[in-house]
Design a protein around this motif. Structure first.
Motif, PDB file in Angstrom:
ATOM      1  N   GLU A  96       0.825  -1.208   0.000  1.00  0.00           N
ATOM      2  CA  GLU A  96       0.000   0.000   0.000  1.00  0.00           C
ATOM      3  C   GLU A  96       0.863   1.264   0.000  1.00  0.00           C
ATOM      4  O   GLU A  96       0.611   2.208  -0.752  1.00  0.00           O
ATOM      5  CB  GLU A  96      -0.937  -0.006   1.210  1.00  0.00           C
ATOM      6  CG  GLU A  96      -1.888   1.164   1.256  1.00  0.00           C
ATOM      7  CD  GLU A  96      -2.813   1.098   2.483  1.00  0.00           C
ATOM      8  OE1 GLU A  96      -3.378   2.151   2.805  1.00  0.00           O
ATOM      9  OE2 GLU A  96      -2.965   0.020   3.086  1.00  0.00           O
ATOM     10  N   THR A  97       1.884   1.272   0.830  1.00  0.00           N
ATOM     11  CA  THR A  97       2.780   2.436   0.908  1.00  0.00           C
ATOM     12  C   THR A  97       3.511   2.650  -0.405  1.00  0.00           C
ATOM     13  O   THR A  97       3.621   3.783  -0.900  1.00  0.00           O
ATOM     14  CB  THR A  97       3.788   2.243   2.057  1.00  0.00           C
ATOM     15  OG1 THR A  97       3.066   2.080   3.279  1.00  0.00           O
ATOM     16  CG2 THR A  97       4.735   3.417   2.177  1.00  0.00           C
ATOM     17  N   LEU A  98       4.013   1.567  -0.986  1.00  0.00           N
ATOM     18  CA  LEU A  98       4.776   1.677  -2.232  1.00  0.00           C
ATOM     19  C   LEU A  98       3.880   2.060  -3.404  1.00  0.00           C
ATOM     20  O   LEU A  98       4.277   2.869  -4.248  1.00  0.00           O
ATOM     21  CB  LEU A  98       5.521   0.370  -2.505  1.00  0.00           C
ATOM     22  CG  LEU A  98       6.562   0.003  -1.443  1.00  0.00           C
ATOM     23  CD1 LEU A  98       7.119  -1.373  -1.703  1.00  0.00           C
ATOM     24  CD2 LEU A  98       7.666   1.035  -1.374  1.00  0.00           C
ATOM     25  N   HIS A  99       2.669   1.527  -3.452  1.00  0.00           N
ATOM     26  CA  HIS A  99       1.732   1.907  -4.514  1.00  0.00           C
ATOM     27  C   HIS A  99       1.341   3.382  -4.393  1.00  0.00           C
ATOM     28  O   HIS A  99       1.180   4.068  -5.420  1.00  0.00           O
ATOM     29  CB  HIS A  99       0.507   1.007  -4.501  1.00  0.00           C
ATOM     30  CG  HIS A  99       0.747  -0.332  -5.110  1.00  0.00           C
ATOM     31  ND1 HIS A  99      -0.271  -1.188  -5.451  1.00  0.00           N
ATOM     32  CD2 HIS A  99       1.898  -0.984  -5.449  1.00  0.00           C
ATOM     33  CE1 HIS A  99       0.233  -2.296  -5.955  1.00  0.00           C
ATOM     34  NE2 HIS A  99       1.539  -2.196  -5.965  1.00  0.00           N
ATOM     35  N   ALA A 100       1.213   3.872  -3.171  1.00  0.00           N
ATOM     36  CA  ALA A 100       0.903   5.298  -2.973  1.00  0.00           C
ATOM     37  C   ALA A 100       2.059   6.160  -3.482  1.00  0.00           C
ATOM     38  O   ALA A 100       1.848   7.213  -4.101  1.00  0.00           O
ATOM     39  CB  ALA A 100       0.612   5.582  -1.503  1.00  0.00           C
ATOM     40  N   ALA A 101       3.291   5.723  -3.249  1.00  0.00           N
ATOM     41  CA  ALA A 101       4.449   6.455  -3.755  1.00  0.00           C
ATOM     42  C   ALA A 101       4.463   6.473  -5.283  1.00  0.00           C
ATOM     43  O   ALA A 101       4.792   7.484  -5.903  1.00  0.00           O
ATOM     44  CB  ALA A 101       5.739   5.837  -3.199  1.00  0.00           C
ATOM     45  N   ILE A 102       4.091   5.357  -5.875  1.00  0.00           N
ATOM     46  CA  ILE A 102       4.022   5.272  -7.343  1.00  0.00           C
ATOM     47  C   ILE A 102       2.974   6.247  -7.856  1.00  0.00           C
ATOM     48  O   ILE A 102       3.208   6.973  -8.844  1.00  0.00           O
ATOM     49  CB  ILE A 102       3.720   3.835  -7.787  1.00  0.00           C
ATOM     50  CG1 ILE A 102       4.933   2.947  -7.528  1.00  0.00           C
ATOM     51  CG2 ILE A 102       3.301   3.778  -9.260  1.00  0.00           C
ATOM     52  CD1 ILE A 102       4.668   1.457  -7.652  1.00  0.00           C
ATOM     53  N   ASP A 103       1.826   6.301  -7.225  1.00  0.00           N
ATOM     54  CA  ASP A 103       0.776   7.233  -7.661  1.00  0.00           C
ATOM     55  C   ASP A 103       1.266   8.674  -7.617  1.00  0.00           C
ATOM     56  O   ASP A 103       0.972   9.468  -8.513  1.00  0.00           O
ATOM     57  CB  ASP A 103      -0.484   7.060  -6.791  1.00  0.00           C
ATOM     58  CG  ASP A 103      -1.194   5.754  -7.055  1.00  0.00           C
ATOM     59  OD1 ASP A 103      -0.939   5.111  -8.097  1.00  0.00           O
ATOM     60  OD2 ASP A 103      -2.014   5.357  -6.202  1.00  0.00           O
ATOM     61  N   THR A 104       2.052   9.004  -6.589  1.00  0.00           N
ATOM     62  CA  THR A 104       2.606  10.349  -6.475  1.00  0.00           C
ATOM     63  C   THR A 104       3.617  10.595  -7.597  1.00  0.00           C
ATOM     64  O   THR A 104       3.634  11.685  -8.201  1.00  0.00           O
ATOM     65  CB  THR A 104       3.272  10.539  -5.107  1.00  0.00           C
ATOM     66  OG1 THR A 104       2.292  10.331  -4.080  1.00  0.00           O
ATOM     67  CG2 THR A 104       3.896  11.916  -4.955  1.00  0.00           C
ATOM     68  N   ALA A 105       4.440   9.594  -7.898  1.00  0.00           N
ATOM     69  CA  ALA A 105       5.480   9.756  -8.927  1.00  0.00           C
ATOM     70  C   ALA A 105       4.886   9.974 -10.323  1.00  0.00           C
ATOM     71  O   ALA A 105       5.478  10.694 -11.128  1.00  0.00           O
ATOM     72  CB  ALA A 105       6.405   8.534  -8.922  1.00  0.00           C
TER      73      ALA A 105
END
Length: 191
Positions: free
Chosen positions: A178-187
């Protein structure tokens, strides 16, 4: 005249790549590499010259496979944002779903040898640049299709995404999906 080779060099390189990927360069002994490749240590040195040369071949193999995967993935359907988001999630999910979270061989090599080993540093740089070029090309196609804002600098965004990939591949060793997917969405938000 010596005996002919009794093994498949490319298969040996592939098996050695797995050892280097899991244990790193320093953590991989010649005996482990020979065993993984299914050959004797003497054959290993005869075929590849040195552990370092074998490592270079393993990095080249990893780079080729990664470039092929990236090119095929980014040629898929969808907007640039959808395609790149899916690509980044696929990388992270592969790390998270692996039995051993070992990340990316290129990133691991940068962490272990970058700045201290000119050949390894150059190999990692070539790999990153190749992937950045593929991402930039996909972003440019998105600009032409109208799904990426014209103001987005494709090369700068691609390099930002590659730096993000490096961080994601390291973070996947300790963070949750979840944390990593949220970072991807931001990127990918600027796309």
């Amino acid at each position: 005249m010596g005996r002919p080779k009794q093994f498949d060099e490319e298969a040996a390189v592939a098996q050695a790549m797995e050892v280097f990927w899991t244990k790193g360069y320093a953590g991989s002994s010649p005996a482990e590499l020979a065993e993984a490749a299914g050959i004797g240590k003497g054959s290993l040195y005869h075929a590849f010259g040195s552990k370092r040369e074998l490592f270079g071949r393993a990095l080249s193999r990893y780079d080729r496979a990664g470039a092929e995967f990236t090119e095929e993935f980014l040629a898929g359907p969808g907007t640039a944002k959808e395609c790149i988001r899916a690509y980044l999630r696929t990388l992270v999910d592969a790390d998270l779903d692996a039995p051993v979270r070992r990340g990316c061989l290129a990133v691991n090599t940068a962490l272990e040898l970058g700045g201290r080993d000119p050949e390894a540093t150059a190999a990692v740089r070539r790999s990153v640049e190749r992937s950045a070029d593929l991402l930039a090309a996909r972003i440019e196609r998105g600009k032409l299709a109208g799904d990426v804002p014209a103001s987005v600098d494709a090369a700068a965004q691609a390099h930002f995404l590659m730096v993000t990939v490096a961080g994601l591949r390291v973070a996947a060793r300790t963070f949750d999906r979840e944390t990593l997917h949220a970072a991807i969405d931001t990127a990918v938000a600027p796309l």
